[in-house]
Design a protein around this motif. Structure first.
Motif, mmCIF file in Angstrom:
data_model
loop_
_atom_site.group_PDB
_atom_site.id
_atom_site.type_symbol
_atom_site.label_atom_id
_atom_site.label_comp_id
_atom_site.label_asym_id
_atom_site.label_seq_id
_atom_site.Cartn_x
_atom_site.Cartn_y
_atom_site.Cartn_z
ATOM 1 N N ALA A 69 0.816 -1.154 0.021
ATOM 2 C CA ALA A 69 0.232 0.519 -0.183
ATOM 3 C C ALA A 69 0.664 1.084 0.084
ATOM 4 C CB ALA A 69 -0.728 0.333 1.182
ATOM 5 N N HIS A 70 0.358 2.681 -0.875
ATOM 6 C CA HIS A 70 1.348 3.602 -0.747
ATOM 7 C C HIS A 70 0.050 4.815 -0.323
ATOM 8 C CE1 HIS A 70 4.957 3.105 -3.096
ATOM 9 N NE2 HIS A 70 4.257 1.508 -3.556
ATOM 10 N N ALA A 71 -1.091 4.579 0.252
ATOM 11 C CA ALA A 71 -2.009 5.613 0.633
ATOM 12 C C ALA A 71 -3.002 4.993 1.825
ATOM 13 C CB ALA A 71 -2.551 5.908 -0.576
ATOM 14 N N GLU A 72 -3.291 5.972 2.692
ATOM 15 C CA GLU A 72 -3.720 5.422 3.870
ATOM 16 C C GLU A 72 -5.574 5.279 3.145
ATOM 17 O OE1 GLU A 72 -3.194 4.446 7.354
ATOM 18 O OE2 GLU A 72 -1.576 4.948 6.643
ATOM 19 N N SER A 76 -14.333 7.736 2.297
ATOM 20 C CA SER A 76 -15.209 7.035 0.983
ATOM 21 C C SER A 76 -14.722 6.577 0.774
ATOM 22 C CB SER A 76 -15.517 9.062 -0.090
ATOM 23 O OG SER A 76 -13.983 8.641 -0.484
ATOM 24 N N ALA A 77 -13.461 5.585 0.578
ATOM 25 C CA ALA A 77 -12.863 4.227 0.196
ATOM 26 C C ALA A 77 -14.547 3.634 0.020
ATOM 27 C CB ALA A 77 -11.533 4.003 0.062
ATOM 28 N N PRO A 78 -14.353 2.459 -1.037
ATOM 29 C CA PRO A 78 -15.096 1.110 -1.407
ATOM 30 C C PRO A 78 -14.725 0.079 0.413
ATOM 31 C CG PRO A 78 -14.816 1.712 -3.429
ATOM 32 C CD PRO A 78 -13.617 2.392 -2.563
ATOM 33 N N PRO A 79 -15.414 -0.738 0.846
ATOM 34 C CA PRO A 79 -15.010 -1.476 2.313
ATOM 35 C C PRO A 79 -13.469 -2.560 1.371
ATOM 36 C CG PRO A 79 -17.185 -1.869 1.346
ATOM 37 C CD PRO A 79 -17.065 -0.945 0.862
ATOM 38 N N GLU A 80 -13.992 -3.116 0.722
ATOM 39 C CA GLU A 80 -13.074 -3.510 -0.427
ATOM 40 C C GLU A 80 -11.133 -3.157 0.065
ATOM 41 O OE1 GLU A 80 -15.486 -3.549 -1.320
ATOM 42 O OE2 GLU A 80 -16.481 -5.168 -0.750
ATOM 43 N N GLN A 81 -11.511 -1.730 -0.913
ATOM 44 C CA GLN A 81 -10.538 -0.907 -0.512
ATOM 45 C C GLN A 81 -9.882 -1.160 -0.257
ATOM 46 O OE1 GLN A 81 -10.622 2.583 -3.510
ATOM 47 N NE2 GLN A 81 -10.875 1.112 -5.381
ATOM 48 N N ALA A 82 -10.841 -0.371 1.012
ATOM 49 C CA ALA A 82 -9.453 -0.202 2.027
ATOM 50 C C ALA A 82 -9.166 -1.221 3.199
ATOM 51 C CB ALA A 82 -10.568 0.387 3.272
ATOM 52 N N ALA A 83 -9.766 -2.573 2.805
ATOM 53 C CA ALA A 83 -9.052 -3.590 3.267
ATOM 54 C C ALA A 83 -7.825 -3.867 3.084
ATOM 55 C CB ALA A 83 -10.386 -4.687 3.160
ATOM 56 N N LEU A 87 -4.442 -4.110 5.050
ATOM 57 C CA LEU A 87 -3.787 -5.508 5.063
ATOM 58 C C LEU A 87 -2.627 -5.102 4.365
ATOM 59 C CD1 LEU A 87 -6.122 -8.099 3.640
ATOM 60 C CD2 LEU A 87 -5.344 -7.818 5.932
ATOM 61 N N CYS A 88 -1.955 -4.439 4.107
ATOM 62 C CA CYS A 88 -0.692 -4.395 2.265
ATOM 63 C C CYS A 88 -0.198 -3.461 3.132
ATOM 64 C CB CYS A 88 -1.495 -4.205 1.016
ATOM 65 S SG CYS A 88 -2.011 -5.521 0.345
ATOM 66 N N VAL A 89 0.278 -2.657 4.534
ATOM 67 C CA VAL A 89 1.072 -2.180 5.040
ATOM 68 C C VAL A 89 2.287 -2.665 4.545
ATOM 69 C CG1 VAL A 89 1.745 -1.328 7.468
ATOM 70 C CG2 VAL A 89 -0.380 -1.387 6.620
ATOM 71 N N ALA A 90 2.691 -4.061 5.584
ATOM 72 C CA ALA A 90 3.145 -4.988 4.651
ATOM 73 C C ALA A 90 3.592 -5.344 3.706
ATOM 74 C CB ALA A 90 4.031 -6.169 5.591
ATOM 75 N N LEU A 120 -2.593 3.750 -5.482
ATOM 76 C CA LEU A 120 -2.784 3.543 -4.551
ATOM 77 C C LEU A 120 -2.128 2.679 -3.450
ATOM 78 C CD1 LEU A 120 -7.035 3.557 -3.898
ATOM 79 C CD2 LEU A 120 -5.201 5.440 -3.597
ATOM 80 N N VAL A 121 -1.318 1.381 -4.294
ATOM 81 C CA VAL A 121 -0.538 0.357 -4.317
ATOM 82 C C VAL A 121 -0.182 0.402 -4.927
ATOM 83 C CG1 VAL A 121 -1.969 -1.126 -3.355
ATOM 84 C CG2 VAL A 121 -2.323 -1.394 -5.390
ATOM 85 N N GLN A 122 1.452 -0.408 -4.495
ATOM 86 C CA GLN A 122 2.413 -0.933 -5.733
ATOM 87 C C GLN A 122 2.579 -1.867 -6.027
ATOM 88 O OE1 GLN A 122 6.504 0.219 -4.264
ATOM 89 N NE2 GLN A 122 6.845 0.314 -6.773
ATOM 90 N N ALA A 123 2.668 -2.926 -6.928
ATOM 91 C CA ALA A 123 3.176 -4.111 -7.310
ATOM 92 C C ALA A 123 4.063 -4.640 -7.997
ATOM 93 C CB ALA A 123 1.495 -4.167 -8.001
ATOM 94 N N ARG A 124 4.691 -5.394 -7.724
ATOM 95 C CA ARG A 124 6.120 -6.067 -7.855
ATOM 96 C C ARG A 124 6.214 -7.431 -7.576
ATOM 97 N NH1 ARG A 124 9.836 -3.757 -2.504
ATOM 98 N NH2 ARG A 124 7.680 -4.611 -1.027
ATOM 99 N N ALA A 125 6.930 -7.915 -8.343
ATOM 100 C CA ALA A 125 7.354 -8.807 -9.121
ATOM 101 C C ALA A 125 7.880 -9.636 -7.549
ATOM 102 C CB ALA A 125 8.048 -9.984 -9.808
ATOM 103 N N PRO A 126 7.942 -11.072 -7.534
ATOM 104 C CA PRO A 126 8.938 -11.663 -6.243
ATOM 105 C C PRO A 126 10.241 -11.636 -6.248
ATOM 106 C CG PRO A 126 7.530 -12.832 -7.273
ATOM 107 C CD PRO A 126 7.462 -12.185 -7.451
ATOM 108 N N ILE A 127 11.177 -12.114 -5.460
ATOM 109 C CA ILE A 127 12.346 -12.479 -5.820
ATOM 110 C C ILE A 127 12.484 -13.160 -6.228
ATOM 111 C CG2 ILE A 127 14.868 -12.368 -4.477
ATOM 112 C CD1 ILE A 127 13.640 -10.452 -1.846
#
Length: 148
Positions: A69-72, A76-83, A87-90, A120-127
């Motif tokens: 996650a890159h934002a809090e 007004s965010a939908p519940p799934e986006q907020a969840a 979750l994605c702090v780590a 809102l989020v960043q995706a990256r490939a695993p190591i």
């Protein structure tokens, strides 16, 4: 010789058997607790693309893609986006997010694609295991440091 069976001083009260809910009418519902298809369509925001085009960015997401996650979450965010943002702090994989939210991978990938385009989020490939240094090099460095 087997020991005698113990008897309880206070016998347990007999609980009435659980009552089953009334059976739905034919074609009214399923026995499992899956969300309705209409709700999944709303969560996914339709087909996942604003212009109705092909999958595009969704092709980059697979089960092992890590999401951070890159934002809090906004109020007004939908519940799934907020969840997802909570979750994605780590870093979490898309499979883990799907499991924690109890949503199918296809719905989560559409949701994450929308969140990626919004920044809102960043995706990256695993190591990848092959990108790690060779074990013999690490052992040589370790032995060299031990000799110091």
């Amino acid at each position: 010789m087997t020991p005698p069976k113990r008897q309880r001083r206070h016998p347990r009260k007999q609980e009435p058997p659980p009552q089953r809910p009334p059976e739905p009418a034919e074609g009214e519902g399923d026995d499992d607790d899956r969300p309705e298809p209409e709700r999944l369509f709303v969560i996914g925001g339709g087909d996942g693309t604003e212009d109705g085009g092909a999958d595009g960015a969704r092709g980059d997401l697979d089960l092992v893609t890590l999401v951070v996650a890159h934002a809090e979450p906004e109020s007004s965010a939908p519940p799934e986006q907020a969840a997802v943002l909570r979750l994605c702090v780590a870093p979490l994989s898309v499979a883990e997010i799907s499991a924690y939210l109890a949503l199918p991978f296809s719905v989560v990938s559409v949701l994450l694609t929308d969140m990626l385009t919004a920044g809102l989020v960043q995706a990256r490939a695993p190591i990848v295991r092959q990108a790690l240094p060779d074990r013999s090099i690490l052992e040589a460095v370790m032995h060299g440091l031990q000799k110091l």
